[in-house]
Design a protein around this motif. Structure first.
Motif, PDB file in Angstrom:
ATOM      1  N   GLN A 105       0.809  -1.217   0.000  1.00 30.04           N
ATOM      2  CA  GLN A 105       0.000   0.000   0.000  1.00 30.04           C
ATOM      3  C   GLN A 105       0.850   1.278   0.000  1.00 30.04           C
ATOM      4  O   GLN A 105       0.321   2.369   0.186  1.00 30.04           O
ATOM      5  CB  GLN A 105      -0.918  -0.005   1.225  1.00 30.04           C
ATOM      6  N   SER A 106       2.161   1.131  -0.202  1.00 31.20           N
ATOM      7  CA  SER A 106       3.105   2.261  -0.219  1.00 31.20           C
ATOM      8  C   SER A 106       3.183   2.978   1.117  1.00 31.20           C
ATOM      9  O   SER A 106       3.562   4.152   1.180  1.00 31.20           O
ATOM     10  CB  SER A 106       2.735   3.258  -1.334  1.00 31.20           C
ATOM     11  N   ASP A 109       6.879   4.137   5.658  1.00 32.46           N
ATOM     12  CA  ASP A 109       7.281   4.488   7.023  1.00 32.46           C
ATOM     13  C   ASP A 109       6.656   3.536   8.039  1.00 32.46           C
ATOM     14  O   ASP A 109       7.313   3.123   9.003  1.00 32.46           O
ATOM     15  CB  ASP A 109       6.881   5.934   7.346  1.00 32.46           C
ATOM     16  N   ASP A 110       5.385   3.183   7.821  1.00 31.69           N
ATOM     17  CA  ASP A 110       4.724   2.232   8.722  1.00 31.69           C
ATOM     18  C   ASP A 110       5.404   0.871   8.662  1.00 31.69           C
ATOM     19  O   ASP A 110       5.594   0.212   9.691  1.00 31.69           O
ATOM     20  CB  ASP A 110       3.246   2.086   8.352  1.00 31.69           C
ATOM     21  N   ALA A 111       5.765   0.441   7.460  1.00 38.86           N
ATOM     22  CA  ALA A 111       6.419  -0.856   7.305  1.00 38.86           C
ATOM     23  C   ALA A 111       7.763  -0.877   8.016  1.00 38.86           C
ATOM     24  O   ALA A 111       8.117  -1.864   8.684  1.00 38.86           O
ATOM     25  CB  ALA A 111       6.594  -1.180   5.826  1.00 38.86           C
ATOM     26  N   ILE A 112       8.531   0.194   7.883  1.00 38.99           N
ATOM     27  CA  ILE A 112       9.836   0.258   8.556  1.00 38.99           C
ATOM     28  C   ILE A 112       9.648   0.141  10.068  1.00 38.99           C
ATOM     29  O   ILE A 112      10.398  -0.579  10.753  1.00 38.99           O
ATOM     30  CB  ILE A 112      10.571   1.557   8.180  1.00 38.99           C
ATOM     31  N   LYS A 113       8.633   0.815  10.614  1.00 36.81           N
ATOM     32  CA  LYS A 113       8.355   0.709  12.049  1.00 36.81           C
ATOM     33  C   LYS A 113       7.993  -0.723  12.432  1.00 36.81           C
ATOM     34  O   LYS A 113       8.378  -1.208  13.505  1.00 36.81           O
ATOM     35  CB  LYS A 113       7.216   1.659  12.424  1.00 36.81           C
ATOM     36  N   THR A 114       7.265  -1.410  11.541  1.00 35.74           N
ATOM     37  CA  THR A 114       6.902  -2.801  11.832  1.00 35.74           C
ATOM     38  C   THR A 114       8.146  -3.688  11.829  1.00 35.74           C
ATOM     39  O   THR A 114       8.308  -4.554  12.697  1.00 35.74           O
ATOM     40  CB  THR A 114       5.870  -3.310  10.818  1.00 35.74           C
ATOM     41  N   TYR A 115       9.047  -3.480  10.854  1.00 36.24           N
ATOM     42  CA  TYR A 115      10.300  -4.253  10.849  1.00 36.24           C
ATOM     43  C   TYR A 115      11.117  -3.947  12.104  1.00 36.24           C
ATOM     44  O   TYR A 115      11.733  -4.854  12.688  1.00 36.24           O
ATOM     45  CB  TYR A 115      11.114  -3.953   9.600  1.00 36.24           C
ATOM     46  N   GLU A 116      11.109  -2.707  12.540  1.00 37.71           N
ATOM     47  CA  GLU A 116      11.843  -2.353  13.749  1.00 37.71           C
ATOM     48  C   GLU A 116      11.224  -3.009  14.979  1.00 37.71           C
ATOM     49  O   GLU A 116      11.939  -3.372  15.923  1.00 37.71           O
ATOM     50  CB  GLU A 116      11.896  -0.832  13.893  1.00 37.71           C
ATOM     51  N   SER A 117       9.894  -3.200  14.957  1.00 39.27           N
ATOM     52  CA  SER A 117       9.259  -3.903  16.081  1.00 39.27           C
ATOM     53  C   SER A 117       9.679  -5.370  16.107  1.00 39.27           C
ATOM     54  O   SER A 117       9.792  -5.970  17.182  1.00 39.27           O
ATOM     55  CB  SER A 117       7.732  -3.777  15.998  1.00 39.27           C
ATOM     56  N   ALA A 335       8.957   6.989  -8.154  1.00 34.45           N
ATOM     57  CA  ALA A 335       9.227   6.518  -6.792  1.00 34.45           C
ATOM     58  C   ALA A 335       8.456   5.236  -6.510  1.00 34.45           C
ATOM     59  O   ALA A 335       8.976   4.310  -5.870  1.00 34.45           O
ATOM     60  CB  ALA A 335       8.853   7.607  -5.788  1.00 34.45           C
ATOM     61  N   ASN A 336       7.220   5.151  -7.000  1.00 37.63           N
ATOM     62  CA  ASN A 336       6.422   3.950  -6.767  1.00 37.63           C
ATOM     63  C   ASN A 336       7.006   2.748  -7.498  1.00 37.63           C
ATOM     64  O   ASN A 336       7.022   1.632  -6.969  1.00 37.63           O
ATOM     65  CB  ASN A 336       4.984   4.174  -7.212  1.00 37.63           C
ATOM     66  N   GLU A 337       7.520   2.968  -8.726  1.00 40.54           N
ATOM     67  CA  GLU A 337       8.137   1.850  -9.443  1.00 40.54           C
ATOM     68  C   GLU A 337       9.371   1.360  -8.710  1.00 40.54           C
ATOM     69  O   GLU A 337       9.599   0.145  -8.599  1.00 40.54           O
ATOM     70  CB  GLU A 337       8.496   2.247 -10.870  1.00 40.54           C
ATOM     71  N   SER A 338      10.183   2.274  -8.183  1.00 41.95           N
ATOM     72  CA  SER A 338      11.372   1.875  -7.419  1.00 41.95           C
ATOM     73  C   SER A 338      10.975   1.011  -6.229  1.00 41.95           C
ATOM     74  O   SER A 338      11.618  -0.005  -5.939  1.00 41.95           O
ATOM     75  CB  SER A 338      12.130   3.113  -6.926  1.00 41.95           C
ATOM     76  N   LEU A 339       9.900   1.412  -5.539  1.00 40.84           N
ATOM     77  CA  LEU A 339       9.430   0.652  -4.392  1.00 40.84           C
ATOM     78  C   LEU A 339       9.020  -0.754  -4.805  1.00 40.84           C
ATOM     79  O   LEU A 339       9.408  -1.745  -4.169  1.00 40.84           O
ATOM     80  CB  LEU A 339       8.245   1.379  -3.748  1.00 40.84           C
TER      81      LEU A 339
END
Length: 359
Positions: A105-106, A109-117, A335-339
Motif C-alpha cells: 500500500q506504499s 514508514d509504517d512498514a519500517i516501524k513494523t520491521y523495527e518492532s 518513486a512507486n516503481e522503485s518501491l
C-alpha cells in the motif's frame, strides 16, 4: 545461497496447514488458547483470501472488523494480520505479514516501524534488518540506510555484502536501456522468456499480451536456435496465459518443440522462479526477456536475483512491447516503481512476504 524453487512449491502447497503452525520466526511465548488459535487461523485465512481474490468489504467489516472502514482489499489483509498479531504478539511471521501489506500500500514508514518492532523482539533477525535497510534506501533515508547496513555488515558480513551487490545490480537495471527491436544474438544456449499478462474473465488474451507475443515472434524468427519459455499460470475461462501464448506462437509458425510452458506462476516472482527452473534444465546461459516496457525493469531485477540465488550463470538482455507514448516516458522511473522493484526483488532473494504462505 538460499534456494527458492522447492520452498516455494512446498509453501504454496501447504499454505493452509502452515497457518496454524509455529513459525520458524516465532519467539518463545505462552501458547494461545484453542479459541485464540482458531481465531488467528481464521484471520490469516481471511487476509490471504483477500490478498489473492478481494471480496465483499461490507461483509468482512461486519464479520471481522467492526468499527473499521475498509477502502480496499489490502485494508482487509493488513487488518487481518494486525488482529492476529494482537492475539499472538510474539509471532514474527504475522508481523512480517503486516509489514508486507503496508509496503503493497506504499505505507513505507509504517512498514519500517513494523520491521523495527520485529528487531525489538529478535535483534538478530537478518531479514527484518535488511528489509528495513532496503526500504529506508528506497524512501530516500540514505543516512538510516547506511547505518543499518553498517550494523548488519559487522554482524553478518557475507550476507550483507551479498545484498549490497544485489542492490547495486538492481539500481543498474533501473537505468537499463529498453530495446524495442528484435536482434540476432551471438550468445550460446539462448532462451527467449516471455511473461504473461492477465487474461480476460472469458479466457481471452488482452492487447498487452498480444503485443508481447508479437515481439516474441520477431525474436524467435531472428534466433531460430533459441528455446522459448512462455510464463503465466493464472487461469481464466478454463485456460492459463502460457497455454494460449504457446498456441498463438505455434499458429504463427514457431515449432511447438521449441516452446516450454510455465503454467504455475501467479506473478512476476513466480515467473522468475519457475522459468529459472526450466532454464536450469535447458542449460540456458543467456536470456532475452520480453515484457511490456513498464514492467521490464522489475522483471529484469527479479530474474537476475533468482538466477543468482539458484547459482545459475545467466546473462540477460531485454525486448519490450512499448506501453508508453515515448521512450523518454518509458525510461522515467517513478518513486512507486522503485518501491515495487525493490519489494519484488527482495521476495526473489528468498525473503518471504507472508512466511509459509506466499513468497
Amino acid at each position: 545461497m538460499r534456494s527458492l524453487l522447492k520452498p516455494l512449491v512446498l509453501g504454496m502447497a501447504l499454505s493452509t496447514a502452515l497457518v496454524g503452525c509455529t513459525s520458524l520466526t516465532e519467539q518463545p511465548a505462552s501458547t494461545p488458547s484453542f479459541e485464540q488459535q482458531k481465531q488467528i487461523n481464521d484471520l490469516v485465512q481471511t487476509g490471504m483470501y483477500y490478498y489473492w481474490n478481494g471480496g465483499d468489504l461490507k461483509k468482512v467489516e461486519q464479520e471481522f472488523f467492526k468499527g473499521i472502514t475498509l477502502k480496499g482489499k489490502f485494508d482487509v489483509v493488513e487488518a487481518s494480520f494486525e488482529q492476529a498479531s494482537e492475539l499472538a504478539p510474539n509471532r514474527l511471521d504475522l508481523r512480517f505479514g503486516i509489514a508486507s501489506t503496508q509496503i503493497i500500500q506504499s505505507k513505507v514508514d509504517d512498514a519500517i516501524k513494523t520491521y523495527e518492532s520485529i528487531l525489538e523482539l529478535d535483534p538478530e533477525n537478518f531479514d527484518a534488518g535488511i528489509l528495513a535497510a532496503a526500504y529506508k534506501k528506497v524512501s530516500g533515508d540514505m543516512e538510516g540506510y547506511k547505518a543499518e547496513m553498517a550494523d548488519l555488515g559487522q554482524r553478518y558480513p557475507e550476507q550483507t555484502a551479498d545484498y549490497l551487490s544485489t542492490f547495486e545490480r538492481t539500481d543498474t537495471f533501473m537505468a537499463t536501456e529498453l530495446n524495442t527491436k528484435a536482434s540476432t544474438s551471438k550468445e550460446k544456449n539462448h532462451t527467449i522468456v516471455t511473461l504473461g499478462y492477465a487474461l480476460s474473465p472469458e479466457g481471452e488474451m488482452r492487447q498487452p499480451l498480444i503485443d508481447r507475443l508479437e515481439q516474441t515472434l520477431a525474436a524467435a524468427t531472428k534466433n531460430p536456435e533459441a528455446t522459448v519459455i512462455v510464463s503465466g499460470g493464472v487461469p481464466n475461462g478454463g485456460v492459463t496465459e502460457s497455454f494460449l501464448m504457446k498456441q498463438w506462437l505455434v499458429e504463427k509458425g514457431v515449432a511447438a518443440d521449441r516452446i516450454y510452458m510455465d503454467d504455475k506462476a501467479k506473478d512476476t516472482v513466480g515467473n522468475a522462479i519457475y522459468s529459472t527452473e526450466i532454464m536450469k534444465e535447458l542449460g540456458t546461459e543467456h536470456v532475452t526477456l520480453i515484457s511490456s516496457a513498464s514492467h521490464m525493469r522489475r522483471a529484469l531485477s527479479i530474474f537476475a536475483e533468482v538466477a543468482d540465488r539458484e547459482n545459475a550463470e545467466i546473462s540477460f538482455d531485454n525486448l519490450v512491447a512499448m506501453d508508453f507514448d515515448t521512450m523518454e516516458e518509458a525510461m522515467t522511473v517513478s518513486a512507486n516503481e522503485s518501491l515495487v522493484i525493490y519489494r519484488d526483488m527482495l521476495r526473489g532473494s528468498g525473503i518471504w512476504a507472508y512466511p509459509g504462505l506466499q513468497i
